[in-house]
Scaffold this active site. Sequence first.
Site, PDB file in Angstrom:
ATOM      1  N   LYS A 128       9.605   2.372  -0.197  1.00  0.00           N
ATOM      2  CA  LYS A 128       8.890   1.367  -0.983  1.00  0.00           C
ATOM      3  C   LYS A 128       9.395   1.467  -2.414  1.00  0.00           C
ATOM      4  O   LYS A 128       9.144   2.463  -3.097  1.00  0.00           O
ATOM      5  CB  LYS A 128       7.376   1.625  -0.922  1.00  0.00           C
ATOM      6  CG  LYS A 128       6.588   0.804  -1.946  1.00  0.00           C
ATOM      7  CD  LYS A 128       5.093   1.024  -1.823  1.00  0.00           C
ATOM      8  CE  LYS A 128       4.366   0.534  -3.066  1.00  0.00           C
ATOM      9  NZ  LYS A 128       2.898   0.594  -2.945  1.00  0.00           N
TER      10      LYS A 128
ATOM     11  N   GLY B  36      -4.920  -0.625  -7.564  1.00  0.00           N
ATOM     12  CA  GLY B  36      -6.182   0.092  -7.731  1.00  0.00           C
ATOM     13  C   GLY B  36      -7.293  -0.725  -8.377  1.00  0.00           C
ATOM     14  O   GLY B  36      -8.393  -0.215  -8.581  1.00  0.00           O
TER      15      GLY B  36
ATOM     16  N   ALA C 248      -1.285  -3.778  -2.821  1.00  0.00           N
ATOM     17  CA  ALA C 248      -1.958  -3.507  -4.101  1.00  0.00           C
ATOM     18  C   ALA C 248      -3.056  -4.511  -4.427  1.00  0.00           C
ATOM     19  O   ALA C 248      -2.908  -5.711  -4.234  1.00  0.00           O
ATOM     20  CB  ALA C 248      -0.980  -3.458  -5.263  1.00  0.00           C
ATOM     21  N   GLY C 249      -4.166  -3.977  -4.921  1.00  0.00           N
ATOM     22  CA  GLY C 249      -5.247  -4.803  -5.439  1.00  0.00           C
ATOM     23  C   GLY C 249      -6.299  -5.197  -4.419  1.00  0.00           C
ATOM     24  O   GLY C 249      -7.321  -5.776  -4.783  1.00  0.00           O
TER      25      GLY C 249
ATOM     26  N   ASN D 121      -4.651   1.330  -0.234  1.00  0.00           N
ATOM     27  CA  ASN D 121      -4.933   2.757  -0.360  1.00  0.00           C
ATOM     28  C   ASN D 121      -6.324   2.955  -0.930  1.00  0.00           C
ATOM     29  O   ASN D 121      -7.258   3.327  -0.230  1.00  0.00           O
ATOM     30  CB  ASN D 121      -3.868   3.423  -1.256  1.00  0.00           C
ATOM     31  CG  ASN D 121      -4.017   4.928  -1.354  1.00  0.00           C
ATOM     32  OD1 ASN D 121      -5.049   5.507  -1.057  1.00  0.00           O
ATOM     33  ND2 ASN D 121      -2.976   5.600  -1.764  1.00  0.00           N
ATOM     34  N   THR D 122      -6.499   2.617  -2.235  1.00  0.00           N
ATOM     35  CA  THR D 122      -7.759   2.903  -2.909  1.00  0.00           C
ATOM     36  C   THR D 122      -8.945   2.205  -2.239  1.00  0.00           C
ATOM     37  O   THR D 122     -10.057   2.758  -2.227  1.00  0.00           O
ATOM     38  CB  THR D 122      -7.677   2.469  -4.392  1.00  0.00           C
ATOM     39  OG1 THR D 122      -6.455   2.977  -4.936  1.00  0.00           O
ATOM     40  CG2 THR D 122      -8.833   3.011  -5.193  1.00  0.00           C
TER      41      THR D 122
END
Lengths: 67, 254
Positions: B96, B157, B183-184, B205-206
Amino acid sequence: MNIQLNGRQQELSADIKTIAQLLASLSLEKRIVIVELNKEIINKTAYAERPIRNGDKVELIHFVGGG
Amino acid sequence: MLQIADKTFTSRLLLGTGKYPSFEVQEEAVNISKAEILTFAVRRMDIFEPSQPNFLEQLDLEKYSLLPNTAGAKTAEEAVRIAKLAKASGLCDMVKVEVIGCDRTLLPDPVETLRASEMLLDEGFIVLPYTSDDVVLAKRLVDLGVHAIMPGASPIGSGRGIINPFNLRMIIEQSSVPVIVDAGIGSPKDAAYAMELGADGVLLNTAVSGAGDPVRMAHAMKLAIEAGRLGFEAGRIPEKNYAVASSPNEGLIT
């Protein structure tokens, strides 16, 4: 012998002469670890022969959690 | 099925491995998510604490494809160095590409991302660049030959979800390689929305690791991504401005 290990000065005992011996001294021989010596990535098969010399810069790299 | 280069995946959820409350929770979350691709970061070992547990070393590597990121890189050259270190593990050939151009927003540097992608393609990597939702940049990356593109939904995040569905849809329509929204993502609705837009996958992830109950959220994300994908494949009804009755107008009882 003095090397720079992961950005810090490190004094090595006289019996550590190769990458394999360095990894063993840190109990890392069975861990997933990538070795960079003076910015050159070292193949695992070369650990036993590849010498470490005074002033070398060694990076021991691994995977950590990330996104 | 999600196809990236010569690899085929059943799951369309790519899961990050950062910031879980514990290894036990992380392991359970990964299991229930059914993710087959897990992202990792590449860092110096803490050699003065070598006994610290490492999640990767507890994984059954037969079951997962590893997707190391180049997080920490600010230039193409730094990204290439990190990617080569990751590949030297012998555990992965995908990367990535993540070259951050701004510390506050963590938005990717478009020029360095493009350069890094080109250099890594030349080195034979399977290249998945994390990019902004810029439609032309995505096209330039696809033209280079990257194996998937990963536009952000919103800043890393932030949990703000999909802030530019219009651009994402155009990226998806124009891309000849898989589009993975990265992301996001904040909630299952965001993940489902990305899939309804036609994304081939979602990387998050988050949204899971930071959830009140990461294991339940991992399960929710799995279901949301499956539901969104099914909805996309089924083909949704067009939106209309006014009501259209579902019950027949004939045979009204007067």
